[in-house]
Design a protein around this motif. Structure first.
Motif, PDB file in Angstrom:
ATOM      1  N   GLU A   1       0.683  -1.093  -0.026  1.00  0.00           N
ATOM      2  CA  GLU A   1      -0.057   0.136  -0.023  1.00  0.00           C
ATOM      3  C   GLU A   1       0.963   1.312  -0.056  1.00  0.00           C
ATOM      4  O   GLU A   1       0.658   2.078  -0.754  1.00  0.00           O
ATOM      5  CB  GLU A   1      -0.789   0.016   1.150  1.00  0.00           C
ATOM      6  N   VAL A   2       1.981   1.223   0.514  1.00  0.00           N
ATOM      7  CA  VAL A   2       2.858   2.306   0.919  1.00  0.00           C
ATOM      8  C   VAL A   2       3.561   2.579  -0.365  1.00  0.00           C
ATOM      9  O   VAL A   2       3.605   3.750  -1.346  1.00  0.00           O
ATOM     10  CB  VAL A   2       3.778   2.351   1.990  1.00  0.00           C
ATOM     11  N   ALA A   3       3.971   1.409  -1.221  1.00  0.00           N
ATOM     12  CA  ALA A   3       4.520   1.542  -2.331  1.00  0.00           C
ATOM     13  C   ALA A   3       3.652   1.941  -3.639  1.00  0.00           C
ATOM     14  O   ALA A   3       4.037   2.638  -4.256  1.00  0.00           O
ATOM     15  CB  ALA A   3       4.919   0.202  -2.629  1.00  0.00           C
TER      16      ALA A   3
ATOM     17  N   ALA B   1       9.307   4.535  -3.574  1.00  0.00           N
ATOM     18  CA  ALA B   1       9.455   3.000  -3.282  1.00  0.00           C
ATOM     19  C   ALA B   1      10.571   2.413  -4.298  1.00  0.00           C
ATOM     20  O   ALA B   1      11.261   1.605  -3.857  1.00  0.00           O
ATOM     21  CB  ALA B   1       8.262   2.332  -3.543  1.00  0.00           C
ATOM     22  N   VAL B   2      10.407   2.969  -5.371  1.00  0.00           N
ATOM     23  CA  VAL B   2      11.525   2.472  -6.591  1.00  0.00           C
ATOM     24  C   VAL B   2      13.045   2.781  -6.135  1.00  0.00           C
ATOM     25  O   VAL B   2      13.867   2.084  -6.135  1.00  0.00           O
ATOM     26  CB  VAL B   2      11.156   2.859  -7.772  1.00  0.00           C
ATOM     27  N   ILE B   3      13.184   3.955  -5.488  1.00  0.00           N
ATOM     28  CA  ILE B   3      14.543   4.405  -5.045  1.00  0.00           C
ATOM     29  C   ILE B   3      14.980   3.429  -3.811  1.00  0.00           C
ATOM     30  O   ILE B   3      16.103   3.259  -3.719  1.00  0.00           O
ATOM     31  CB  ILE B   3      14.306   5.891  -4.806  1.00  0.00           C
ATOM     32  N   THR B   4      14.126   3.348  -2.929  1.00  0.00           N
ATOM     33  CA  THR B   4      14.538   2.725  -2.012  1.00  0.00           C
ATOM     34  C   THR B   4      14.710   0.990  -2.292  1.00  0.00           C
ATOM     35  O   THR B   4      15.696   0.574  -1.534  1.00  0.00           O
ATOM     36  CB  THR B   4      13.185   2.474  -0.886  1.00  0.00           C
ATOM     37  N   LEU B   5      14.074   0.760  -3.160  1.00  0.00           N
ATOM     38  CA  LEU B   5      14.430  -0.619  -3.547  1.00  0.00           C
ATOM     39  C   LEU B   5      15.832  -0.563  -4.265  1.00  0.00           C
ATOM     40  O   LEU B   5      16.520  -1.947  -4.174  1.00  0.00           O
ATOM     41  CB  LEU B   5      13.131  -1.332  -4.736  1.00  0.00           C
TER      42      LEU B   5
ATOM     43  N   VAL C   1      18.516   1.198  -3.571  1.00  0.00           N
ATOM     44  CA  VAL C   1      19.494   1.494  -2.622  1.00  0.00           C
ATOM     45  C   VAL C   1      19.406   0.200  -2.089  1.00  0.00           C
ATOM     46  O   VAL C   1      20.876  -0.039  -1.721  1.00  0.00           O
ATOM     47  CB  VAL C   1      19.081   2.564  -1.775  1.00  0.00           C
ATOM     48  N   LEU C   2      18.508  -0.624  -1.641  1.00  0.00           N
ATOM     49  CA  LEU C   2      18.691  -1.790  -0.937  1.00  0.00           C
ATOM     50  C   LEU C   2      19.367  -2.875  -1.918  1.00  0.00           C
ATOM     51  O   LEU C   2      20.176  -3.696  -1.434  1.00  0.00           O
ATOM     52  CB  LEU C   2      17.191  -2.262  -0.529  1.00  0.00           C
ATOM     53  N   LEU C   3      19.102  -2.757  -3.046  1.00  0.00           N
ATOM     54  CA  LEU C   3      19.665  -3.840  -4.204  1.00  0.00           C
ATOM     55  C   LEU C   3      21.364  -3.618  -4.180  1.00  0.00           C
ATOM     56  O   LEU C   3      22.137  -4.391  -3.924  1.00  0.00           O
ATOM     57  CB  LEU C   3      19.089  -3.957  -5.453  1.00  0.00           C
ATOM     58  N   PHE C   4      21.655  -2.337  -4.119  1.00  0.00           N
ATOM     59  CA  PHE C   4      23.062  -1.843  -4.214  1.00  0.00           C
ATOM     60  C   PHE C   4      23.668  -2.309  -3.013  1.00  0.00           C
ATOM     61  O   PHE C   4      24.701  -2.620  -2.907  1.00  0.00           O
ATOM     62  CB  PHE C   4      23.333  -0.359  -4.552  1.00  0.00           C
ATOM     63  N   THR C   5      22.999  -2.013  -1.944  1.00  0.00           N
ATOM     64  CA  THR C   5      23.833  -2.299  -0.643  1.00  0.00           C
ATOM     65  C   THR C   5      24.089  -3.647  -0.614  1.00  0.00           C
ATOM     66  O   THR C   5      25.204  -4.271   0.262  1.00  0.00           O
ATOM     67  CB  THR C   5      22.926  -1.695   0.549  1.00  0.00           C
ATOM     68  N   LEU C   6      22.943  -4.590  -0.809  1.00  0.00           N
ATOM     69  CA  LEU C   6      23.207  -6.046  -0.604  1.00  0.00           C
ATOM     70  C   LEU C   6      24.184  -6.428  -1.592  1.00  0.00           C
ATOM     71  O   LEU C   6      25.162  -7.237  -1.165  1.00  0.00           O
ATOM     72  CB  LEU C   6      21.728  -6.733  -1.104  1.00  0.00           C
ATOM     73  N   VAL C   7      24.196  -5.964  -2.749  1.00  0.00           N
ATOM     74  CA  VAL C   7      25.452  -6.393  -3.728  1.00  0.00           C
ATOM     75  C   VAL C   7      26.821  -5.932  -3.335  1.00  0.00           C
ATOM     76  O   VAL C   7      27.761  -6.689  -3.424  1.00  0.00           O
ATOM     77  CB  VAL C   7      25.229  -5.801  -5.148  1.00  0.00           C
ATOM     78  N   PHE C   8      26.776  -4.783  -2.676  1.00  0.00           N
ATOM     79  CA  PHE C   8      28.075  -4.252  -1.996  1.00  0.00           C
ATOM     80  C   PHE C   8      28.593  -5.010  -1.076  1.00  0.00           C
ATOM     81  O   PHE C   8      29.871  -5.573  -0.780  1.00  0.00           O
ATOM     82  CB  PHE C   8      27.942  -2.894  -1.892  1.00  0.00           C
ATOM     83  N   MET C   9      27.655  -5.383  -0.037  1.00  0.00           N
ATOM     84  CA  MET C   9      28.112  -6.182   1.110  1.00  0.00           C
ATOM     85  C   MET C   9      28.654  -7.682   0.739  1.00  0.00           C
ATOM     86  O   MET C   9      29.492  -8.008   1.164  1.00  0.00           O
ATOM     87  CB  MET C   9      26.818  -6.246   2.216  1.00  0.00           C
ATOM     88  N   CYS C  10      27.755  -8.193  -0.037  1.00  0.00           N
ATOM     89  CA  CYS C  10      28.251  -9.517  -0.713  1.00  0.00           C
ATOM     90  C   CYS C  10      29.518  -9.317  -1.324  1.00  0.00           C
ATOM     91  O   CYS C  10      30.453 -10.381  -1.101  1.00  0.00           O
ATOM     92  CB  CYS C  10      27.333 -10.091  -1.547  1.00  0.00           C
ATOM     93  N   SER C  11      29.924  -8.438  -2.096  1.00  0.00           N
ATOM     94  CA  SER C  11      31.437  -8.459  -2.642  1.00  0.00           C
ATOM     95  C   SER C  11      32.168  -8.256  -1.770  1.00  0.00           C
ATOM     96  O   SER C  11      33.498  -8.354  -1.725  1.00  0.00           O
ATOM     97  CB  SER C  11      31.127  -7.544  -3.855  1.00  0.00           C
TER      98      SER C  11
END
Length: 302
Positions: A239-241, A248-252, A254-264
């Motif tokens: 509903e918020v999205a 919501a798209v920007i937050t998504l 950022v979360l994807l980039f953060t997840l990729v950076f942490m894994c690498s």
């Protein structure tokens, strides 16, 4: 408007008297059965309507010895046929092939024609009713609502329009009827009225749908449980999205980039923390030996 409309624009000057009624002894039957009529002596009610044509003769190619239908020679008794239970098996009948090229087969019968002596059931004729008074009509009186409008086209402003629709489909709504000869004016009127209202109705429908979904989530929240709570949180997030698609798209992202950076990052750090080959191990041993050689021989702290 004054002559071709039914009912007319102007009411009738005289009308039927609503309080008048037909007298009980009024005779409105124009004809009656002749009471003096009698059936003629030569009237035969039993004579048939059709009789055999005595002038007809049998066609020369008619095969009286052949039947119209014969047993099908290609038919065979079914394998599951039990004559003790099902009875004697008989092949189905098919049209006799010998009768196809002739006038007919079997017993010949004379064709029937109309009986010239046929008269049917006798009934007394109708005659004029001597007591007939004509078609009854109520008496005429002056119309108390009579008026004369010489210019019925000069009408007041129409504030409402009724439309009767017979349908089995619900949800039909209409308003803002416009009668005009200017297409551009009609389109402008529709844009200023229907389009604005349609947009508000669409928004109202979306709001009502959100409210129903929110109430359903509140019931699941009260019921508790892992599955219910997961559905509640997911519904709240969606509903918020939907209300804020760009954040919501920007937050998504950022979360994807953060997840990729942490894994690498974790992968690179693990590779640097351990020797990768024998050459690196040998360099480390040589550095330790040099440190021991440079140590002061009088230093006995160890």
């Amino acid at each position: 408007l004054l002559e071709d409309m039914d009912p007319p624009v102007n009411p009738a000057k005289v009308i039927d008297d609503p309080n008048d009624s037909k007298p009980s002894d009024w005779v409105d039957e124009a004809q009656i059965v002749d009471p003096d009529a009698t059936k003629p002596d030569d009237w035969d009610e039993d004579a048939p309507k059709k009789i055999p044509d005595m002038d007809a003769t049998i066609p020369s190619d008619w095969l009286e010895e052949e039947a119209d239908s014969v047993p099908d020679p290609s038919a065979k008794m079914p394998g599951d046929w039990d004559e003790e239970e099902d009875g004697e098996w008989e092949a189905p009948l098919v049209p006799n092939p010998k009768c196809k090229k002739v006038s007919g087969c079997g017993e010949w019968k004379r064709p029937e024609i109309e009986n010239p002596e046929y008269k049917g059931k006798w009934s007394a004729p109708m005659i004029e009713n001597p007591a007939y008074l004509g078609v009854w009509k109520p008496k005429q009186i002056d119309n108390p609502n009579y008026f004369v409008d010489e210019k019925p086209s000069n009408m007041a402003r129409i504030g409402a329009l009724a439309v009767e629709i017979w349908t089995t489909n619900g949800g039909i709504r209409m308003d803002n009827f416009l009668v005009d000869t200017d297409v551009d004016a009609a389109l402008a009127f529709g844009k200023a009225t229907w389009e604005a209202k349609s947009t508000l109705e669409a928004q109202s429908d979306v709001s009502a749908k959100k409210e129903r979904a929110r109430m359903a989530r509140e019931k699941k929240r009260e019921a508790g449980g892992a599955i219910n709570m997961a559905q509640v949180y997911w519904g709240d997030a969606m509903e918020v999205a939907n209300d804020n698609p760009i954040p919501a798209v920007i937050t998504l992202i950022v979360l994807l980039f953060t997840l990729v950076f942490m894994c690498s990052g974790s992968s690179s750090k693990g590779k640097k923390g351990r020797p990768t080959n024998a050459a690196e191990e040998k360099v480390e041993e040589e550095e330790e030996d040099e440190d021991e050689d440079e140590r002061d021989p009088l230093d006995v702290r160890e």
